[in-house]
Enzyme design. Structure first.
Site, PDB file in Angstrom:
ATOM      1  N   ASP A 176     -24.961  -5.594 -12.486  1.00 50.38           N
ATOM      2  CA  ASP A 176     -24.662  -4.748 -13.632  1.00 50.38           C
ATOM      3  C   ASP A 176     -23.721  -5.556 -14.531  1.00 50.38           C
ATOM      4  O   ASP A 176     -23.078  -6.508 -14.073  1.00 50.38           O
ATOM      5  CB  ASP A 176     -23.993  -3.452 -13.152  1.00 50.38           C
TER       6      ASP A 176
ATOM      7  N   ASP B  95     -21.496  -4.210 -17.763  1.00 51.60           N
ATOM      8  CA  ASP B  95     -20.241  -3.620 -18.231  1.00 51.60           C
ATOM      9  C   ASP B  95     -19.466  -2.975 -17.082  1.00 51.60           C
ATOM     10  O   ASP B  95     -19.952  -2.067 -16.415  1.00 51.60           O
ATOM     11  CB  ASP B  95     -20.522  -2.602 -19.335  1.00 51.60           C
TER      12      ASP B  95
END
Length: 257
Positions: free
Chosen positions: A9, A11
């Site tokens: 992932d 952010d």
């Protein structure tokens, strides 16, 4: 276990959850992974246009739009374009109700509805400090994901008006508007198939609720210390925060770098 691919992932995971920066140590860790022959994939809620700094890190495979669009170098591996008639109906209803919508093509745009809750959600999910462009002709483009900014009471109006659609919450103020199922896990399966890698040889790092299905799918699921509590509860390992070199700590724990 031999791990051959790592899904990150972006952010709050690759980026520091406090200020959105990418530390030199994370850049080094990604380079070491690649040098060790391990494939690195970004699996993000971002559109592809917001991944330029990741390309500079040497990442060449991107799961974007929460799984709606996947690209390896110049080749599109997977995409789920939305029906234009359905899109137009939702767009018109959102304008009438004064709700913000965001649109994911390879780029990112919105319908022009602005308020502080929307801006806060954009900051928390995409590290954006200002609104993106307004696209009044979005129905002329191929859209892979549409997100509605609304609380549960307002989302119920959409569920009643559009019973044939699914409204899947992944942030306290953001829901995916889905005609077909879109998720990081479905996209990961396409990537694994493309590279001929078994799920048991895969690792994923995440911090948010939209990462739950991803961590459940892979052979080793790692939650960031700053992550969502639900995510932590299903993770195989909870590492340090993204502001505390959590990625590097976990990769070393499992002998990947």
């Amino acid at each position: 276990m031999i791990y051959k691919i790592v899904f990150f992932d972006v952010d709050g995971t690759i980026t520091n959850y406090l200020d959105g920066t990418i530390s030199d140590s994370k850049k080094k860790a990604i380079k070491l992974l690649k040098n060790n022959g391990i494939k690195v994939v970004a699996a993000t809620g971002r559109p592809l246009s917001m991944c330029k700094e990741l390309v500079e890190l040497g990442i060449d495979t991107f799961i974007t739009a929460n799984g709606g669009y996947v690209k390896h170098n110049t080749k599109v591996i997977h995409k789920i374009p939305m029906d234009k008639k359905m899109m137009l109906e939702v767009i018109e209803f959102a304008m009438k109700e004064n709700h913000a919508l965001s649109y994911y093509t390879e780029d990112f745009s919105m319908n022009g509805i602005k308020d502080l809750k929307v801006l806060k959600a954009l900051k928390e999910t995409l590290s954006l400090s200002e609104y993106p462009n307004t696209n009044t002709l979005i129905y002329d483009e191929e859209v892979y994901l549409m997100c509605l900014f609304a609380n549960d009471d307002d989302v119920l109006k959409y569920k009643n008006t559009f019973p044939h659609l699914t409204f899947k919450r992944w942030h306290p103020y953001v829901v995916n508007v889905l005609q077909h199922d879109v998720s990081k896990s479905i996209a990961i399966l396409r990537v694994l198939d493309y590279f001929g890698i078994d799920w048991s040889n895969s690792v994923a790092f995440g911090d948010g609720e939209n990462d739950v299905d991803m961590l459940e799918l892979v052979g080793l699921g790692i939650a960031m210390g700053n992550g969502n509590e639900k995510l932590k509860s299903i993770a195989d390992f909870v590492t340090k925060k993204s502001s505390e070199d959590g990625i590097e700590f976990a990769l070393k724990q499992y002998g990947l770098i």
